[in-house]
Motif scaffolding. Structure first.
Motif, short mmCIF file in Angstrom:
data_model
loop_
_atom_site.label_atom_id
_atom_site.label_comp_id
_atom_site.label_asym_id
_atom_site.label_seq_id
_atom_site.Cartn_x
_atom_site.Cartn_y
_atom_site.Cartn_z
N PRO A 184 19.84 12.95 -42.73
CA PRO A 184 18.48 13.18 -43.19
C PRO A 184 17.77 13.90 -42.10
O PRO A 184 17.86 13.53 -40.96
N ALA A 185 17.09 14.97 -42.50
CA ALA A 185 16.42 15.74 -41.47
C ALA A 185 15.16 15.01 -41.03
O ALA A 185 14.32 14.66 -41.83
N ASP A 186 15.06 14.81 -39.76
CA ASP A 186 13.84 14.18 -39.25
C ASP A 186 13.54 14.77 -37.89
O ASP A 186 14.29 15.55 -37.34
N ASN A 187 12.42 14.39 -37.33
CA ASN A 187 11.97 14.99 -36.09
C ASN A 187 12.75 14.54 -34.87
O ASN A 187 12.48 14.98 -33.76
N SER A 188 13.74 13.65 -35.06
CA SER A 188 14.53 13.19 -33.92
C SER A 188 15.37 14.32 -33.35
O SER A 188 15.84 14.24 -32.22
N SER A 189 15.59 15.39 -34.11
CA SER A 189 16.39 16.51 -33.62
C SER A 189 15.56 17.53 -32.86
O SER A 189 16.10 18.48 -32.31
N VAL A 190 14.23 17.35 -32.84
CA VAL A 190 13.34 18.33 -32.26
C VAL A 190 12.67 17.76 -31.02
O VAL A 190 12.18 16.64 -31.03
N THR A 191 12.66 18.54 -29.95
CA THR A 191 11.97 18.15 -28.73
C THR A 191 10.91 19.19 -28.41
O THR A 191 11.19 20.37 -28.34
N THR A 192 9.68 18.73 -28.26
CA THR A 192 8.60 19.62 -27.88
C THR A 192 8.05 19.19 -26.53
O THR A 192 8.54 18.23 -25.92
N ALA A 193 7.05 19.88 -26.07
CA ALA A 193 6.51 19.58 -24.74
C ALA A 193 6.10 18.12 -24.63
O ALA A 193 5.46 17.56 -25.52
N GLY A 194 6.47 17.49 -23.52
CA GLY A 194 6.06 16.12 -23.27
C GLY A 194 7.02 15.06 -23.75
O GLY A 194 6.77 13.88 -23.56
N THR A 195 8.11 15.44 -24.41
CA THR A 195 9.08 14.46 -24.88
C THR A 195 10.41 14.68 -24.17
O THR A 195 10.71 15.77 -23.70
N GLN A 196 11.19 13.61 -24.09
CA GLN A 196 12.46 13.68 -23.39
C GLN A 196 13.54 14.25 -24.29
O GLN A 196 13.80 13.73 -25.37
N TRP A 211 17.28 8.87 -52.87
CA TRP A 211 18.26 9.96 -52.79
C TRP A 211 18.14 10.75 -51.49
O TRP A 211 18.52 11.91 -51.42
N GLY A 212 17.64 10.15 -50.45
CA GLY A 212 17.41 10.85 -49.20
C GLY A 212 18.67 11.34 -48.50
O GLY A 212 18.60 12.25 -47.68
N ASP A 213 19.82 10.75 -48.84
CA ASP A 213 21.06 11.14 -48.16
C ASP A 213 21.84 12.22 -48.88
O ASP A 213 22.93 12.60 -48.43
N ILE A 214 21.33 12.75 -49.99
CA ILE A 214 22.11 13.77 -50.70
C ILE A 214 22.16 15.08 -49.93
O ILE A 214 23.05 15.90 -50.15
N VAL A 215 21.21 15.29 -49.01
CA VAL A 215 21.24 16.46 -48.13
C VAL A 215 21.12 15.98 -46.70
O VAL A 215 20.14 15.33 -46.32
#
Length: 524
Positions: free
Chosen positions: A10-22, A204-208
């Motif tokens: 499931p696409a979520d923001n855990s794959s994205v790092t922006t300024a100020g995050t580790q 159905w969040g896991d279908i993609v």
């Protein structure tokens, strides 16, 4: 060997790092090509993460495929509503990673996907309906074929149309009853993550699933045990995908590069043809697999055509907001454009417009028109994938056709003439998967038309009934109309079967009365 969706690549923001995050341990950067500024750092996912994504998709594949086509359509129409509700944000994301203009993102990305969803929701159920097949000689039998889901489909998508060319195979696979793992291009990963968010759902969040990374992530997906791989990108990488998939005999759908020709005949409407040529060459800064990359113009009108093209080219607005075309997307691709132009000039071509980068930050390159080109130059035989328009004079339509077919590619093409019979004659002989008459590129916008290439431009089709069946497995089924104690050909074989077989075959298949009436003659 690694696989990456490189230029005619499931696409979520855990794959994205922006300024100020580790950031995670392994990350890569995504940049805004208009300014070369950092957008985000994205997680580089490894084989174990890809395997878990495939497992999540497979765990839901059975339940998703068990839904009726109408039920799947209803859910995907809800996804389309989410797309429309977040249209402005999606356009922001697409333009930030590709450099294209906002209006272009709306028409070629969002609207194209909405139209495709609508076509499959309306027509797909009929396409996948079981179909009766004549039993032929076996009249006491009945036969039919049915289309079944494959399971889990892996999609590796490119950066030039990161929304359309991801969503088209994703939604088609879903309509067919499959679940999907998407690996977006490492050049436009946040668009892929935004796609994942559209499918977030309590049930159905896991279908993609979306996995991010470069070539190693793509290779891990191809080798992960998915039931089919759909890849859009370069011929070189497509061959790598096919080779990796061959180890497990995983079927592939490949939408690869093009070197699409435009033939302008002496009787063409030059006002329309010149406008269409400029748009076909320069829209999306030429970064379209269907961009017109070769122009063959009848020698009697070539000067007039070139003059009109130069007028149209001079009027193109190229800026970061509200213009006609934006920046290029991928720095290595811009380098290829410069190499092709330099090679052409070295071999005698003349630049009549453009030919260089704009003097500003980012990946901006002027719309470029060249003449005095020929097939000794890379710009006429290799995919350029940039805002370049090489024009070659030809003596007649037959020479134009010969040169158009003199290519390893065969994706799209166009012919411009006021003679409909000539247009159809040329269209029928062009070695391409798609042909436009007095237009260019836009055949992809008709979702009922299958799209794909011949030669090294790909294998398989998207769109239309053919596209939906690409993501299905066809099963043949036979049953008896009546129940009998045994079949005639079972053991022990009846003594009369030879005579009956020959007599019946003559009567059924003979083309002359003498053959049909000829009596059986035993030879032993």
């Amino acid at each position: 060997m690694s696989i990456t969706a490189e230029p005619r690549t499931p696409a979520d923001n855990s794959s994205v790092t922006t300024a100020g995050t580790q950031p995670p341990l392994n990350t890569f950067e995504t940049l805004d090509p208009r300014t070369n500024t950092l957008i985000a750092e994205i997680e580089e996912m490894g084989p174990a993460q890809v395997e878990r994504a495939v497992d999540r998709a497979r765990n839901l594949a059975g339940a998703w495929s068990a839904l009726t086509y109408k039920e799947r359509s209803r859910h995907l129409l809800h996804v389309r509503d989410r797309l429309l509700d977040s249209a402005e944000e999606l356009v922001d994301t697409i333009c930030a990673e590709t450099g294209k203009q906002r209006a272009e993102a709306v028409t070629t990305e969002l609207m194209a996907v909405c139209e495709t969803i609508g076509w499959y929701a309306k027509n797909g159920g009929q396409v996948l309906m079981p179909q009766s097949v004549s039993p032929g000689l076996m009249a006491h039998k009945k036969a039919w074929k049915r289309y079944e889901p494959l399971g889990v489909v892996g999609v590796i998508s490119p950066w030039n149309y990161p929304f359309t060319l991801s969503m088209t195979p994703v939604i088609t696979a879903l309509f067919a009853g499959n679940t999907v793992v998407l690996k977006p291009s490492e050049v436009t990963p946040t668009v892929g993550l935004a796609i994942g968010k559209l499918f977030e759902d309590e049930n159905w969040g896991d279908i993609v699933q979306v996995v991010t990374g470069g070539g190693a992530t793509g290779e891990a997906l191809v080798r992960s045990g998915v039931d089919k791989v759909c890849f859009t990108g370069s011929v070189r990488t497509g061959k790598r995908v096919m080779a990796a998939a061959a180890d497990s005999l995983t079927p592939v759908l490949l939408e690869l590069g093009g070197k699409d020709p435009m033939i302008v005949c002496a009787d063409a409407d030059l006002a329309r043809a010149s406008k269409g040529a400029v748009w076909g060459a320069f829209q999306n800064s030429g970064q379209t697999c269907m961009s017109v990359e070769r122009f063959y113009v009848d020698e009697t009108v070539v000067e007039d055509f070139v003059e009109r093209v130069l007028v149209e080219t001079a009027q193109i607005r190229q800026n970061a907001s509200g213009g006609d075309i934006g920046s290029m997307t991928f720095a290595p691709q811009l380098a290829i454009v410069e190499e092709h132009i330099a090679d052409a000039v070295k071999k005698g071509a003349r630049i009549l417009a453009g030919g260089k980068r704009l003097d500003q930050p980012g990946l901006w390159f002027e719309p470029t028109v060249l003449v005095d080109v020929d097939h000794t130059m890379s710009i006429m035989v290799e995919e350029t994938f940039g805002p370049v328009m090489p024009i070659m004079s030809v003596k007649d339509p037959e020479e134009a056709l010969r040169l158009a077919n003199d290519s390893i590619y065969g994706l799209n093409s166009s012919v411009w003439t006021s003679d409909q019979h000539l247009a159809i004659s040329i269209a029928n002989r062009l070695e391409a998967g798609n042909v436009c008459i007095n237009d260019c590129i836009v055949s992809y916008a008709i979702p009922g038309l299958p799209f794909g290439g011949v030669k090294q431009s790909g294998i398989g089709r998207v769109h239309g009934p053919e596209g939906l069946r690409e993501f299905s497995s066809v099963k043949s089924v036979m049953s008896s109309r009546v129940t009998t104690p045994r079949e005639m050909w079972w053991f022990p074989v009846p003594n009369a079967l030879e005579a009956l077989g020959i007599t019946s075959a003559r009567a059924r298949f003979g083309t002359t009365l003498a053959t049909r009436m000829k009596r059986f003659k035993r030879t032993t």
